[in-house]
Design an enzyme around this catalytic site. Structure first.
Site, PDB file in Angstrom:
ATOM      1  N   ALA A  70       0.866  -1.190   0.000  1.00 45.04           N
ATOM      2  CA  ALA A  70       0.000   0.000   0.000  1.00 45.04           C
ATOM      3  C   ALA A  70       0.894   1.228   0.000  1.00 45.04           C
ATOM      4  O   ALA A  70       0.800   2.087   0.869  1.00 45.04           O
ATOM      5  CB  ALA A  70      -0.912  -0.017   1.220  1.00 45.04           C
ATOM      6  N   CYS A 130      -4.415   1.910  -9.953  1.00 44.28           N
ATOM      7  CA  CYS A 130      -3.767   1.814  -8.645  1.00 44.28           C
ATOM      8  C   CYS A 130      -4.827   1.668  -7.559  1.00 44.28           C
ATOM      9  O   CYS A 130      -5.678   2.542  -7.401  1.00 44.28           O
ATOM     10  CB  CYS A 130      -2.911   3.038  -8.340  1.00 44.28           C
ATOM     11  SG  CYS A 130      -2.185   2.929  -6.693  1.00 44.28           S
TER      12      CYS A 130
END
Lengths: 303, 250
Positions: A70, A130
């Site tokens: 992340a 993303c």
């Protein structure tokens, strides 16, 4: 020695092995371990119009046969890339392609316009997938209309090879690939990471600061292969396959499924010289099976 | 790298010694290696381990390891002669003091003592007289004390008082003496307490962090720590940071 050259749009690659955005920095991080000139191309770390700090630590969790990340598009912005990184990497004898990320159409277009001016950057990869930032483009990448809209705008602003990176976090990746093709993309790359999460049962807390993150590594390979196969048999533009490729045998599977080129991602973390070994392994496979060109195995799945 | 020894240190730690047919590259104190742990199905990424000591005469690298999960447990089973793939050396290093007259204190806790042994050996070699302040929960958690004693005076704290002074490292009486510079490695709360002491007493302090890493060489941007100048990679811009640079709330 088989012929490993491939083409994506107008762009020729010396071989079909490239490295995936977000796993290879800007190439420089790997020069202690391998010769960048030996691979077909490098997809840079996701680059945005402005500097981004990325998400808070912790950003990574190891999972069975893979990992979650992340990172959240941490980068210093396209102007920093142009002034400070580009001069150092532009003369490598490999295709350096900038992964263009953003959260608005204006940002994508502005970044693409700036990269369009760089002589030694022959292509961009438009990241509409993303999963790690609130507006990391996945909002565009999960609907046909959104994907079409951003590709249409960037296509007008960007004159060189345009590759669009697709999200697997969708109901029907084939229809999104078609929408992108219809708007003039030269290629699609797939798959970006799969949205996932990991929990520490002892502390009852998520392992990532963002709770969810993007899953990569060999655990995603079957999903990636399936999506590459589905997309490649539908669209006419070349497909760049990625997702869990750890060695040459994995890469061959993607070619058989229909990929014209492949990207190596998470495997770079475990063996930073793996991309060169994959080039050698593909060549050895082609020789062993009596093929003269990589094109002999692209889409050659016998089903 | 070939395993030349695997020495258990208590129930939860072990010391691995490796050698290589070629001369080992120069390694700096604070640097680390990334070990690929083979034949462990639950282990996907490499395991970052601090350089504990480099024995140049024997061409040996030492790694002090704590058994934490499947990867380090697998490493604890290494036998002499096993071949292990590792990337080395990685990361930056502790900085040497400007003067050999500096009063230097190396503060370690738990397995975090690992890089301080190599740092201490190089300080001693350069003519410094480093002091070591080592903390553990209890006496059986203390490791390599005789090795440390070769390079300087050793002070000990244990939380239960079973060895040295009772309490945390930051409560040891040695801290009442004049100190010019502190080098520390250990659990984050301990390093933060040491950094707070250093800040309150205007002492230079360097800390070696051990954030979770994927690549180990600055490509993935997973192991970042927040600093005065934004996120920095612990693997490639660290692991050693001047504590003034870190955004620790201390």
């Amino acid at each position: 020695m088989a012929d490993l050259k491939i083409r994506i749009g107008e762009l020729e690659f010396k071989n079909p092995v490239t490295t995936a955005s977000g796993t290879f920095g800007f190439g420089e991080e790997y020069t202690d371990f391998m010769d960048l000139n030996r691979i077909g191309g490098i997809f840079t770390k996701g680059t945005t119009i402005r500097h981004r700090e990325g998400n808070a630590y912790p950003r990574m969790a190891e999972t069975p046969s893979g990992m979650l990340n992340a990172v959240g598009l941490q980068n210093k912005g396209v102007d920093y890339f142009i002034s400070s990184i580009y001069p150092r990497i532009k003369d490598y004898d490999t295709n350096i392609m900038v992964n263009v990320s953003g959260s608005t159409i204006e940002d994508y277009v502005a970044t693409a316009e700036k990269v369009n001016e760089l002589d030694k950057i022959p292509a961009i990869e438009l990241n509409i997938s993303c999963p790690n930032v609130k507006q990391g483009g996945m909002t565009f990448g999960v609907s046909c209309a959104g994907a079409a809209e951003v590709v249409r705008a960037v296509r007008k602003a960007y004159s060189k090879t345009l590759i669009v990176k697709l999200s697997p976090n969708v109901t029907d990746i084939v229809s999104i690939a078609q929408a992108v093709e219809d708007e003039g993309a030269d290629s699609v790359s797939l798959i970006n990471t799969l949205l996932g999460m990991a929990i520490d049962a002892e502390t009852r807390k998520p392992y990532l600061s963002t709770i969810t993150g993007g899953l990569s590594g060999p655990c995603v390979k079957p999903v990636a292969l399936r999506m590459v196969w589905q997309v490649a048999k539908t669209v006419k533009i070349p497909v760049i396959g990625l997702g869990g490729i750890m060695n040459a045998a994995d890469a061959i599977e993607f070619f058989l499924a229909g990929a014209t080129a492949i990207q190596i991602g998470t495997a770079n973390f475990i063996d930073p010289a793996i991309s060169v070994k994959v080039v050698e392994g593909i060549n050895e496979y082609l020789d062993r099976h009596g093929y003269s060109s990589i094109y002999d195995i692209i889409g050659a799945l016998e089903a | 790298m070939v395993v030349s020894a695997n020495i258990p240190l208590g129930s939860s730690h072990f010391l691995l010694k490796f050698t290589h047919k070629e001369k080992l590259p120069e390694m700096l104190p604070g640097q680390f290696v990334q070990v690929r742990v083979d034949n462990a199905p639950g282990v996907f990424l490499r395991r970052p381990i601090s350089v504990n000591f480099v024995d140049k005469q024997r061409n040996e690298l030492w790694l002090l390891v704590q058994k934490v999960g499947e990867g380090t447990r697998k490493m604890s089973e290494y036998k002499t002669g096993d071949v292990v793939n590792m990337l080395l050396p990685l990361g930056n290093s502790f900085t040497m003091p400007q003067s050999t007259q500096s009063r230097l204190l190396l503060v370690g806790g738990g397995v975090g003592i690992a890089p301080l042994l190599y740092m201490g050996s190089l300080l001693k070699q350069q003519g410094c007289n480093p002091m070591f302040l080592l903390g553990a929960r209890s006496a059986d958690g203390l490791m390599q004390i005789d090795d440390f004693k070769q390079f300087g005076d050793v002070f000990i704290t244990t939380e239960d008082g079973s060895a040295g002074e009772k309490g945390f490292v930051t409560q040891h009486s040695i801290l009442q003496q004049h100190i010019d510079k502190i080098y520390t490695c250990g659990p984050t709360p301990m390093m933060q307490a040491v950094a707070r002491f250093a800040q309150n007493n205007a002492i230079e302090c360097e800390a070696s962090l051990e954030n979770k890493m994927a690549c180990g060489f600055g490509a993935c941007l997973c192991c970042v720590t927040q600093t005065q100048s934004g996120h920095k990679c612990v693997c490639s811009e660290g692991p050693v940071f001047n504590t003034k640079e870190l955004s620790w709330q201390i």
